[in-house]
Each structure stands twice: as structure tokens, then as C-alpha cells.
Motif scaffolding. Structure first.
Motif, short mmCIF file in Angstrom:
data_model
loop_
_atom_site.label_atom_id
_atom_site.label_comp_id
_atom_site.label_asym_id
_atom_site.label_seq_id
_atom_site.Cartn_x
_atom_site.Cartn_y
_atom_site.Cartn_z
N TYR A 1 0.83 -1.56 -0.29
CA TYR A 1 -0.06 0.27 -0.15
C TYR A 1 0.40 1.81 0.44
O TYR A 1 2.22 1.17 0.38
CB TYR A 1 -0.60 0.03 1.22
N ALA A 2 0.32 2.21 -0.65
CA ALA A 2 1.16 3.66 -1.10
C ALA A 2 1.59 3.97 0.69
O ALA A 2 2.74 4.62 0.89
CB ALA A 2 0.48 4.88 -1.31
N ALA A 3 0.73 3.80 1.47
CA ALA A 3 0.89 4.48 3.20
C ALA A 3 2.04 3.63 3.69
O ALA A 3 3.01 4.38 4.43
CB ALA A 3 -0.48 3.59 3.58
N ASP A 4 1.29 2.23 3.43
CA ASP A 4 3.08 1.55 3.60
C ASP A 4 4.39 2.08 3.67
O ASP A 4 5.86 2.03 3.98
CB ASP A 4 3.13 -0.32 3.94
N LEU A 5 4.37 2.53 1.67
CA LEU A 5 6.15 2.33 1.50
C LEU A 5 6.13 4.06 2.23
O LEU A 5 7.20 4.05 1.99
CB LEU A 5 5.38 3.08 -0.29
N LYS A 6 5.19 5.06 1.91
CA LYS A 6 5.76 6.08 2.27
C LYS A 6 6.17 6.10 4.20
O LYS A 6 7.15 6.93 4.18
CB LYS A 6 3.89 7.25 2.72
N ALA A 7 5.23 5.54 5.00
CA ALA A 7 5.83 5.06 6.40
C ALA A 7 7.19 4.83 5.66
O ALA A 7 8.57 4.33 6.66
CB ALA A 7 5.57 3.97 7.09
N LEU A 8 7.67 3.34 4.51
CA LEU A 8 8.96 2.40 5.19
C LEU A 8 9.93 3.72 3.89
O LEU A 8 11.47 3.64 5.12
CB LEU A 8 8.35 1.52 3.82
N ALA A 9 10.13 4.12 3.50
CA ALA A 9 10.78 4.85 2.56
C ALA A 9 11.92 5.91 2.93
O ALA A 9 12.97 5.88 3.27
CB ALA A 9 10.26 5.81 1.48
N PRO A 10 11.67 6.11 4.44
CA PRO A 10 12.86 7.56 5.43
C PRO A 10 14.12 6.11 5.72
O PRO A 10 14.68 5.92 5.92
CB PRO A 10 11.80 8.23 5.97
N VAL A 11 13.44 4.92 6.37
CA VAL A 11 14.08 4.20 7.34
C VAL A 11 14.62 3.30 6.98
O VAL A 11 15.63 2.92 6.92
CB VAL A 11 12.75 3.29 8.37
N TRP A 12 13.89 3.04 4.61
CA TRP A 12 14.87 1.99 3.92
C TRP A 12 16.16 3.54 3.73
O TRP A 12 17.04 2.34 3.34
CB TRP A 12 13.95 1.54 2.61
N ALA A 13 15.68 4.55 4.09
CA ALA A 13 17.13 4.98 3.13
C ALA A 13 18.36 5.64 4.13
O ALA A 13 19.36 5.67 3.71
CB ALA A 13 16.37 7.03 2.49
N ARG A 14 17.43 5.74 5.39
CA ARG A 14 18.61 5.21 6.16
C ARG A 14 19.66 4.66 6.28
O ARG A 14 20.67 4.90 6.46
CB ARG A 14 18.11 5.70 7.82
N ALA A 15 18.87 3.10 6.28
CA ALA A 15 19.35 1.81 6.52
C ALA A 15 20.51 1.40 5.71
O ALA A 15 21.58 0.74 5.92
CB ALA A 15 18.29 0.68 6.16
N THR A 16 20.27 2.07 4.39
CA THR A 16 20.86 1.80 3.65
C THR A 16 22.06 2.61 3.30
O THR A 16 23.18 1.94 3.00
CB THR A 16 19.42 2.34 1.58
N LYS A 17 22.56 3.73 3.55
CA LYS A 17 23.76 4.79 4.19
C LYS A 17 24.21 4.14 4.95
O LYS A 17 25.40 4.08 4.38
CB LYS A 17 22.92 5.38 4.50
N GLU A 18 24.03 2.72 5.26
CA GLU A 18 24.48 2.07 6.47
C GLU A 18 25.26 0.89 6.21
O GLU A 18 26.07 0.65 6.79
CB GLU A 18 23.47 1.98 8.06
N VAL A 19 24.46 0.75 5.38
CA VAL A 19 24.52 -0.84 5.11
C VAL A 19 25.39 -1.03 4.09
O VAL A 19 26.35 -1.64 3.83
CB VAL A 19 23.05 -1.84 4.85
N ILE A 20 25.23 0.01 2.93
CA ILE A 20 26.58 0.54 1.66
C ILE A 20 28.16 0.85 2.28
O ILE A 20 28.70 0.63 1.69
CB ILE A 20 26.29 1.50 1.26
N LYS A 21 27.79 1.52 3.88
CA LYS A 21 29.88 1.78 3.84
C LYS A 21 30.41 -0.10 4.13
O LYS A 21 30.88 0.41 4.24
CB LYS A 21 28.92 2.32 5.69
N VAL A 22 29.13 -0.91 4.80
CA VAL A 22 29.84 -2.49 4.61
C VAL A 22 29.83 -2.39 3.38
O VAL A 22 31.17 -4.36 3.50
CB VAL A 22 28.80 -3.04 5.84
N GLU A 23 28.87 -2.73 3.00
CA GLU A 23 29.04 -3.75 1.43
C GLU A 23 27.97 -2.88 0.41
O GLU A 23 26.76 -2.15 0.50
CB GLU A 23 28.05 -5.00 2.38
N LYS A 24 28.82 -3.11 -0.76
CA LYS A 24 28.70 -2.23 -1.68
C LYS A 24 27.80 -2.92 -2.88
O LYS A 24 28.18 -2.55 -3.81
CB LYS A 24 29.75 -1.62 -2.30
N ASP A 25 27.83 -3.99 -2.78
CA ASP A 25 27.39 -5.18 -3.62
C ASP A 25 25.82 -4.52 -4.08
O ASP A 25 25.20 -4.18 -3.26
CB ASP A 25 26.57 -6.31 -3.14
#
Length: 83
Positions: free
Chosen positions: A54-78
Motif C-alpha cells: 500500500y502507498a501508505a506503507d511505502l510512505k512510512a517505509l521509505a525514510p527508514v529504508w533510506a537511512r538503513a541503506t546508507k549504513e549498509v553501503i558503508k559495509v557492503e557495496k554489492d
């Protein structure tokens, strides 16, 4: 499909994210993700795109995903790191 329960493609990546990354550091020790075992990660979270939610779920998930991705890419660039 229902609010809070998206569906996604099953991948064979298993639960490696549970041991490869410091989940407590990325999401906090009180996060539900911090309590997921490697077996649970493999069984329930070995997924990726395409995603349907659902769009509402994506709206809630997107900021969390963006923050987590920044941290993950520091460890793994796959290419699968964002999953």
C-alpha cells in the motif's frame, strides 16, 4: 496483501543480513529487526523486488529504508545491499 503486510519476490539470499550487518547499530537495540534470528531471517525475510504494498506503507517505509541503506553501503557495496 493488506496494510502492514506487503508481498515480495522470494530470493535465495537467506538471512545473511542478520549476521553480516550490525542490526542493533543500524536500527537500534529495541528494533524488531534486532530480535530476528538467523533462521527467521532466512525463512521470512529472504525477499526483494518486485514488491507490492500500500502507498501508505511505502510512505512510512521509505525514510527508514533510506537511512538503513546508507549504513549498509558503508559495509557492503554489492548490488543487493539495498534489499
Amino acid at each position: 496483501l493488506r496494510r502492514g503486510r506487503p508481498v515480495a519476490q522470494l530470493y535465495g539470499i537467506g538471512g545473511a543480513w542478520r549476521t553480516k550487518f550490525d542490526v542493533k547499530e543500524i536500527f537500534g537495540s529495541k528494533s524488531k529487526a534486532a530480535g530476528v534470528t538467523a533462521a527467521e531471517a532466512h525463512q521470512y525475510f529472504s525477499v526483494g523486488p518486485p514488491l507490492i504494498m500500500y502507498a501508505a506503507d511505502l510512505k512510512a517505509l521509505a525514510p527508514v529504508w533510506a537511512r538503513a541503506t546508507k549504513e549498509v553501503i558503508k559495509v557492503e557495496k554489492d548490488i543487493l545491499s539495498d534489499m
